[in-house]
Every structure is written in C-alpha cells, then in structure tokens.
Design an enzyme around this catalytic site. Structure first.
Site, mmCIF file in Angstrom:
data_model
loop_
_atom_site.group_PDB
_atom_site.id
_atom_site.type_symbol
_atom_site.label_atom_id
_atom_site.label_comp_id
_atom_site.label_asym_id
_atom_site.label_seq_id
_atom_site.Cartn_x
_atom_site.Cartn_y
_atom_site.Cartn_z
ATOM 1 C CD1 TRP A 60 -3.022 1.422 0.797
ATOM 2 C CD2 TRP A 60 -1.448 2.444 2.029
ATOM 3 N NE1 TRP A 60 -3.484 2.691 1.112
ATOM 4 C CE2 TRP A 60 -2.539 3.325 1.863
ATOM 5 C CE3 TRP A 60 -0.341 2.876 2.763
ATOM 6 C CZ2 TRP A 60 -2.555 4.606 2.411
ATOM 7 C CZ3 TRP A 60 -0.355 4.149 3.305
ATOM 8 C CH2 TRP A 60 -1.460 5.002 3.133
ATOM 9 C CG ASP A 64 -3.806 -5.228 0.604
ATOM 10 O OD1 ASP A 64 -4.591 -6.175 0.701
ATOM 11 O OD2 ASP A 64 -2.599 -5.363 0.334
ATOM 12 C CG ASP A 65 -7.155 2.352 0.616
ATOM 13 O OD1 ASP A 65 -6.167 3.006 0.993
ATOM 14 O OD2 ASP A 65 -8.322 2.757 0.728
ATOM 15 C CG PHE A 66 -11.288 0.239 5.539
ATOM 16 C CD1 PHE A 66 -11.784 -0.935 6.081
ATOM 17 C CD2 PHE A 66 -12.079 1.385 5.607
ATOM 18 C CE1 PHE A 66 -13.047 -0.973 6.682
ATOM 19 C CE2 PHE A 66 -13.334 1.355 6.211
ATOM 20 C CZ PHE A 66 -13.809 0.178 6.750
#
Length: 205
Positions: free
Chosen positions: A139, A158-160
């Site tokens: 990230w 992967d970023d929320f």
C-alpha cells in the site's frame, strides 16, 4: 483547457448505472499528485499517515517538519541524526520510527531510488524493491506510485477506503477481499488510479 482525468471519468461512468450516478454526483476527478517529491520523501510521508486519519497524520508530520524549519523536508542523514525521543515527541510509534530510519538509511545506500530512476521502473519492479524494506508494505508503495510518480493504473486493493467504497457503491453486505478487488478492478483498467479516487469518495449509507 481540458479537465485532467476527463477521459477516465467518462470511461468509469460508462461502466454501469451505479458508477454513472456516482461519477456524476462527485464531479470531475480532483486527484492532486505531488510529482516534485522523491521516493524517499513520499515513503516517509506515507508511513506517517499509515493507519491514521488524515488529521492525525497531518499533525504528526507537521511536528516532524517543525524540527527542521529551514527545510521543506528533512534529508535522510538528518532523519538518522534525530534522536528517538524527538521522533517520539512528534507522535510516531517506535515501529514507525524504525521504519522511517530504515527508509532514510536505504535512501543513503541507494536502495531507495531517486526520482528519475523510479520514474523509469515498472510498477511491480518498484513495489518488489521497496517492500523489501522493513515496515514498507505494498500500500505504501502504491501511494508513491499514485501521488509522486503519477501512475494512471494503480488500484490499492488492500485499501480499506477502496474496498468499503466499492461495497457501498454496489450495496453489498460485505467488502470484497483483496483478491476479489483485484479481479473486479481489471474492468477499470487503464484508469484504476482514478477509480480508486472515486471509491474513496462514495458517501456512507
């Protein structure tokens, strides 16, 4: 004067009805890269913001920069010469201090490339090289690719915010997994960076 990212916005709005409504409601993409920042600076900044809200990251970074009032950003040797207590007083955790010092040392050693070298490298080659550093994950390098190197087709799977934005956009019960997000995002290429920007801006429900 053409609007930056106009073609990307048109492309994404043409994907389906949810995307069209969201792009129209949000308006033009206002992504603001910082191409003057070299990879060393971009990595340190990304680590400062890791797992924090923007306001908290701003405060910690502001305190770090205040230690070096004559500079726009401290150089690697200056970071290494800053003692642990001073770094802690900025608000960095012990783990983040170790990571930032490692990045500074790697910059001095040449393992963190300069801007021109990074610009000439393929996305995955740069990710592989920099994630070998302690505490630097994919990230973090993706943020460097988006904001410093202005790469147009990066999806931080992967970023929320990206995953939650997509969940809300589509009215799903659960966020897609990283693997699902990668597969879904293939349809957004070659504009995955702008897609991520729009997903960060899907309103809560």
């Amino acid at each position: 004067m053409p609007v930056p990212y106009h073609d990307a916005s048109v492309f994404l709005a043409g994907l389906d009805e949810e995307w069209r409504r969201h792009v129209e409601a949000t308006g033009p993409c206002l992504l603001q890269p910082k191409p003057a920042r070299d990879p060393y600076e971009a990595l340190v900044r990304a680590i400062a913001y890791q797992q924090l809200h923007a306001r908290a990251g701003d405060a910690i970074l502001g305190r770090l920069l205040a230690l070096f009032p004559a500079l726009t950003f401290p150089r690697p040797a200056q970071i290494l010469a800053t003692d642990f207590a001073q770094m802690r007083s900025c608000g960095f955790s012990a783990s983040k201090i170790a990571t930032i010092q490692g990045i500074a040392q790697a910059a001095l050693d040449g393992r963190v490339p300069d801007y021109a070298t990074a610009l000439a490298m393929e996305d995955e080659a740069l990710i592989e090289r920099l994630t070998a550093l302690r505490g630097v994950g994919r990230w973090t390098v993706e943020m460097l690719l988006i904001y410093s190197l202005e790469r147009p087709d990066i999806l931080p799977a992967d970023d929320f915010g990206v995953r939650e934005g997509y969940r809300r956009l589509k009215g799903l019960e659960q966020q897609p997994s990283r693997r699902q997000m990668i597969d879904i995002g293939l349809a957004w290429s070659p504009y995955r960076t702008v897609a991520a920007w729009y997903l960060w801006r899907v309103p809560g429900r």
